[in-house]
Scaffold this active site. Structure first.
Site, PDB file in Angstrom:
ATOM      1  N   ASP A  67      -3.894  -9.038  -2.601  1.00  0.00           N
ATOM      2  CA  ASP A  67      -2.722  -8.200  -2.373  1.00  0.00           C
ATOM      3  C   ASP A  67      -2.869  -6.846  -3.058  1.00  0.00           C
ATOM      4  OD1 ASP A  67      -2.631  -9.452  -4.856  1.00  0.00           O
ATOM      5  OD2 ASP A  67      -0.455  -9.414  -4.964  1.00  0.00           O
ATOM      6  N   ARG A 123      -2.824  -4.997 -11.016  1.00  0.00           N
ATOM      7  CA  ARG A 123      -1.966  -5.722 -11.955  1.00  0.00           C
ATOM      8  C   ARG A 123      -2.491  -7.149 -12.169  1.00  0.00           C
ATOM      9  NH1 ARG A 123       2.662  -5.406  -7.549  1.00  0.00           N
ATOM     10  NH2 ARG A 123       2.342  -7.354  -6.429  1.00  0.00           N
ATOM     11  N   ASP A 124      -1.772  -7.914 -12.955  1.00  0.00           N
ATOM     12  CA  ASP A 124      -2.194  -9.285 -13.272  1.00  0.00           C
ATOM     13  C   ASP A 124      -1.856 -10.209 -12.106  1.00  0.00           C
ATOM     14  OD1 ASP A 124       0.498  -8.987 -13.489  1.00  0.00           O
ATOM     15  OD2 ASP A 124       0.693  -9.870 -15.484  1.00  0.00           O
ATOM     16  N   GLU A 125      -2.429  -9.901 -10.960  1.00  0.00           N
ATOM     17  CA  GLU A 125      -2.162 -10.693  -9.773  1.00  0.00           C
ATOM     18  C   GLU A 125      -3.447 -10.791  -8.949  1.00  0.00           C
ATOM     19  OE1 GLU A 125       1.556  -9.835  -7.977  1.00  0.00           O
ATOM     20  OE2 GLU A 125       1.395 -11.480  -6.565  1.00  0.00           O
ATOM     21  N   ASP A 156      -0.255 -11.174   3.481  1.00  0.00           N
ATOM     22  CA  ASP A 156      -0.848  -9.839   3.512  1.00  0.00           C
ATOM     23  C   ASP A 156      -2.111  -9.861   4.376  1.00  0.00           C
ATOM     24  OD1 ASP A 156       0.681 -10.511   1.162  1.00  0.00           O
ATOM     25  OD2 ASP A 156       0.189  -8.560   0.329  1.00  0.00           O
ATOM     26  N   GLU A 213       2.541  -0.515  -1.937  1.00  0.00           N
ATOM     27  CA  GLU A 213       3.267  -1.764  -1.701  1.00  0.00           C
ATOM     28  C   GLU A 213       4.683  -1.484  -1.190  1.00  0.00           C
ATOM     29  OE1 GLU A 213       3.658  -4.099  -5.241  1.00  0.00           O
ATOM     30  OE2 GLU A 213       4.088  -5.925  -4.100  1.00  0.00           O
ATOM     31  N   HIS A 257      -2.073  -1.512  -1.880  1.00  0.00           N
ATOM     32  CA  HIS A 257      -1.596  -2.763  -1.301  1.00  0.00           C
ATOM     33  C   HIS A 257      -1.738  -2.585   0.199  1.00  0.00           C
ATOM     34  CE1 HIS A 257       0.634  -5.892  -3.456  1.00  0.00           C
ATOM     35  NE2 HIS A 257       1.176  -6.228  -2.297  1.00  0.00           N
TER      36      HIS A 257
HETATM   37  C1  BGC Z   1       2.410  -9.837  -3.451  1.00  0.00           C
HETATM   38  C2  BGC Z   1       2.660  -9.709  -1.981  1.00  0.00           C
HETATM   39  C3  BGC Z   1       2.889 -11.112  -1.495  1.00  0.00           C
HETATM   40  C4  BGC Z   1       4.204 -11.488  -2.095  1.00  0.00           C
HETATM   41  C5  BGC Z   1       4.781 -12.753  -1.600  1.00  0.00           C
HETATM   42  C6  BGC Z   1       3.676 -10.280  -4.083  1.00  0.00           C
HETATM   43  O1  BGC Z   1       3.580 -10.387  -5.443  1.00  0.00           O
HETATM   44  O2  BGC Z   1       1.900  -8.685  -4.012  1.00  0.00           O
HETATM   45  O3  BGC Z   1       2.003  -8.818  -1.289  1.00  0.00           O
HETATM   46  O4  BGC Z   1       2.728 -11.374  -0.169  1.00  0.00           O
HETATM   47  O5  BGC Z   1       4.138 -11.454  -3.501  1.00  0.00           O
HETATM   48  O6  BGC Z   1       5.741 -13.213  -2.414  1.00  0.00           O
END
Ligand code: BGC
Length: 867
Positions: free
Chosen positions: A448, A452-454, A461, A733, A754
């Site tokens: 995504d 960040r911490d993701e 997506d 995003e 994003h």
């Molecule tokens: C992500 C998104 C994702 C969404 C769904 C987000 O934190 O960055 O792109 O699809 O969460 O909850």
């Protein structure tokens, strides 16, 4: 005269580690128009001179030059050469230049062990380690091939030389079930006598901190390396050197490295002293999880110099690379031994022009380096990556120069296949941003965001962006691999997790799983059907459908089993039209009800499964799916479209119903008009993840082209060009990631890289320029040109490298007159459909007497019409 100019292997330009003969596609060079192949011949050999053939198809009658799979038994770890010739109108062309591929460990005779320089006590540690072994070679080597992989991340060296150009290998898979191994031909790196094999290890996705829950050791507690070197001597004998207890381990100068956290490197510790090498531990890992990686590894794909060095109002020294990206900063540094330097990567400067780190959340994105000598040193990180445009020199000697720093762009290696350009600069920048959104997020997994911490493989997506991605780059190996992980993570009941690889379910509490669910979200889980389907459309590869078919069916039956009395899919937490602006503002959910969005996706997936069943020859299943589809569509229309009236009055509902062709054909123009009116009334789009990719298509396909262009060309918030005007170099995003007054939307979730809203790319190429595939002959065997000139543009053009070669279109307006120039690659065909009312003025070689549509073959074509 014609020749074969290019051969693709499994739709890619490179293939290493393959375990069955690659699918072949070949492309012709010829001046001849309407070129069609009538026969072909394929040969394969172990020697480039093709003296001893392992395969000869003989002269075969056949029109196809894409998707041909020879069935040949191959041996492990061998290089094979392939050549092709073909005939047209009774004449044969010369043999093509040979292409070659390297096979993986087909025999799967794994003998190595996973070995670790760490112990369980290192579980909270994300340090680097080395593993090494010296081997003795006493005979002349004919060929040497090594298979390598790791739990964690690794780099591999023979006699100090780096093997391969892969970064962050072995990439990220559902490690508990699948682990990619890399295959390298290493003959030239070995010498007679003693040779050192060495791996450098880091924590990576395997054991470093991951997810916004900040958990570590998601897959294991010790990094481990696996290698198996097969040496074939000229005397015909073979020797295998595999990782085992006899290797030695030591700490490396990488004191810390994590995906989100950055890296700390102590150059003073560069080479462990003799006494520091210690015994290694074996780590259990099922060897039958090993999968070959055959193409598209993560590599350094480009370098960007510093564009500007600046000092912020707060006095921070900042490097601006001018482009948001994924990668790292490589640098030269001067200063006395022991000097410590530190930089932070980040995406945007705040309103006042100062360093802004908040939207990185807990991701540190920090590089720390300790000098190992008094001389100038050069550093490139090993086991981390950053999402950034800027770097803050938090702690750095005064003498730092701009050319001490270079940003290295990292992403999965996928050749660019598509381009778009037009007369409007802002739209060209949008196209650039879409491409860079892709580059920033295609790192072995479609993520995504990269900062960040993701950085997770959010399925939604990936689903909405896949058709755009397929136009821009060669995604075949990338998606094939990720879909393998999707299958691995799919539950037995068919549920597909929100993220693949699934790192959210294992850390969710039982209550969360019970009430919210970590899977089964409509539009997200539909990646299971939509991503393979889009790949099939773009390449014509039926094998991808065959491979994913069970998974597709399972997902559809998961939805079937969770229908309420009204025939609506109803299951736990749904994201719906995520981030739409028409919601209540309290949650990221839009106003379009999720039972509606769920029903839409149910129909979309069901239709894909029905079509796939037919293509794969499962005719009974196809009939059954079609029957169900008809029934559900009737019910959908009864629920939401009584008498052709759409009951859900949101932009997204209109856009989805139209783009997915769920409304009866005769009411679509009326609905499109209502949508166009609604957009006028609202003044702008208010759609989210689900509606946005459908909007312009819904309008263009139903007589509202002008509204589609107007929507695209809007420069204020919210709209695609607003971020462009704000200086974006990637897709954001949020429509208002940065507001007109320079303030940001909430740092909790505000990525400036994003790709999701970049899904407008699909419309730009297919309708804006007019270069489209055709489902009836996928893989661009039939190119569907349907330009829809509009807006303030006076030209638009798109170009795509199809499996047949380059397809292109350019339309140009001069007053009322529009000239369309098209390129159709040899052995493909095209249909041109002009906008309604077009009056053709000139069309050499084509006959437009009966309407505005025309079919023709390869070559360069030009049509002039009055709009
Ligand atoms: C992500 C998104 C994702 C969404 C769904 C987000 O934190 O960055 O792109 O699809 O969460 O909850």
């Amino acid at each position: 005269m014609f020749t074969i100019k290019k051969i693709l292997l499994d739709f890619m330009e490179e293939a290493a580690g393959v375990t069955s003969f690659p699918v072949l596609s070949w492309q012709f060079a010829t001046e001849k128009k309407n070129f069609r192949q009538s026969a072909f011949q394929i040969q394969a050999a172990e020697k480039v001179d093709f003296t001893q053939l392992i395969y000869d198809s003989g002269e075969m009658a056949g029109k196809d030059s894409n998707g041909i799979k020879p069935h040949v038994k191959l041996q492990s770890g061998r290089r094979y050469y392939v050549r092709v010739r073909a005939a047209a109108e009774g004449k044969w062309c010369p043999w093509s230049e040979p292409v070659s591929f390297l096979t993986g460990n087909i025999a799967e005779n794994w003998q190595g062990k996973f070995i670790s320089a760490e112990t369980p006590a290192d579980k909270d540690n994300s340090k680097g380690t080395y593993l090494r072994k010296e081997i003795q070679l006493d005979k002349a080597v004919e060929q040497a091939v090594i298979y390598t992989t790791a739990l964690g991340l690794y780099q591999f060296f023979i006699n100090g030389q780096r093997i391969g150009r892969e970064e962050l290998a072995p990439g990220w898979t559902a490690y508990q079930k699948r682990l990619s191994y890399q295959t390298y031909e290493v003959t030239e790196y070995l010498k007679n006598g003693r040779n050192e094999l060495r791996a450098h290890m880091g924590a990576g996705w395997y054991k470093g901190m991951l997810t916004f829950h900040h958990v570590r050791n998601l897959y294991g507690e010790q990094t481990a390396f696996f290698g198996q070197l097969h040496v074939r001597y000229t005397d015909g004998t073979e020797e295998v050197f595999a990782t085992d207890e006899s290797w030695l381990g030591a700490d490396s100068p990488v004191l810390f490295a994590e995906i989100y956290g950055g890296e700390t490197y102590d150059a003073g510790k560069a080479e462990p002293e003799a006494g520091m090498w210690h015994k290694v531990q074996c780590v259990d890992y099922p060897l039958n999880n090993l999968q070959p990686q055959t193409a598209s590894p993560i590599r350094v794909a480009g370098e960007i110099p510093v564009q500007k060095m600046l000092v912020t109002p707060k006095g921070e020294r900042v490097l601006d690379f001018g482009q948001n990206m994924s990668g790292w900063v490589t640098f030269k540094v001067r200063g006395a031994k022991g000097t410590q330097v530190k930089l932070h990567c980040f995406e945007v400067l705040d309103k006042d022009g100062n360093v802004y780190l908040e939207n990185l959340r807990e991701a540190k994105e920090t590089l720390t380096y300790i000098k190992g000598s008094d001389a100038e040193e050069v550093f490139t990180p090993h086991f981390t990556y950053q999402g950034f445009q800027y770097a803050w020199l938090e702690d750095w000697p005064e003498d730092a120069q701009a050319d001490d720093f270079t940003a290295q762009v990292l992403h999965s290696d996928m050749p660019q296949t598509g381009s778009f350009a037009c007369s409007e600069k802002l739209i060209n920048q949008l196209q650039h941003n879409i491409l860079w959104g892709l580059k920033g997020n295609f790192l072995d997994v479609p993520t995504d965001c990269p900062q960040r911490d993701e950085r997770l493989g959010w399925t939604g997506d990936a689903e909405i962006f896949s058709s755009t991605a397929n136009f821009l780059v060669n995604t075949h190996a990338f998606y094939q691999k990720w879909l393998g992980d999707l299958v691995a993570e799919q539950a037995d009941n068919g549920a597909v997790p929100h993220v693949v690889p699934d790192v959210l379910t294992p850390v969710a509490s039982p209550e969360m799983i019970e009430h919210m669910g970590m899977d089964g979200a409509s539009g997200w889980a539909d990646a299971a059907t939509i991503v393979p389907w889009n790949l099939y459309l773009a390449t014509g590869d039926t094998a991808i459908l065959r491979c994913q078919y069970d998974s597709m069916k399972k997902w559809v039956s998961f939805m079937d089993a969770r229908m309420d009395e009204q025939g609506r899919f109803n299951y736990k937490m749904q994201f719906g039209d995520w981030l739409a602006l028409d919601g209540d503002g309290k949650t990221p959910l839009g106003a379009t009800p999720t039972p509606f969005t769920c029903s839409v996706y149910h129909l979309v997936s069901l239709e894909i499964v029905a079509r796939s069943a037919k293509i794969l020859g499962y005719l009974q299943e196809a009939a059954a799916f079609n029957q169900k589809l008809e029934k559900l569509l009737r019910r959908f229309r009864a629920n939401y479209l009584p008498e052709g009236e759409l009951t859900v009055k949101t932009q997204s509902a209109y856009a989805m119903v139209l783009a997915y062709k769920l409304a009866p054909a005769d009411v679509r123009p009326k609905l499109a008009k209502e949508l166009a009116d609604m957009l006028e009334e609202d003044g702008h789009l208010v759609t989210g993840f689900m509606g946005t990719p459908c909007l312009c298509q819904a309008l263009s396909e139903n007589g509202q082209t002008a509204a589609a262009w107007k929507l695209l060309e809007r420069e204020e918030f919210p709209g695609w060009l607003y971020p462009v005007k704000q200086g974006a170099t990637t897709i954001w995003e949020h429509w208002d990631g940065k507001r007109p007054d320079g303030s940001f939307c909430s740092p909790d979730m505000n990525s400036f890289n994003h790709y999701a809203y970049g899904a407008i790319g699909d419309w730009l190429y297919r309708y804006g320029a007019g270069l489209d595939y055709d489902e009836r002959e996928p893989g661009y065997k039939l190119i569907n040109f349907h330009p829809q000139p509009g807006g303030s543009l006076h030209f638009a053009e798109a170009c795509h490298e199809t499996p047949y070669g380059k397809a292109a279109i350019k339309w140009e307006r001069s007053g009322r007159e529009i000239t369309v120039k098209m390129t159709v690659p040899p052995n493909a065909g095209a249909r041109l459909t002009l906008p309604e009312g077009a009056s053709v003025q000139a069309a050499e070689g084509l006959n437009f007497k009966n309407g505005t549509s025309q079919v023709f073959g390869s070559g360069e074509w030009e049509v002039r019409y009055l709009a």
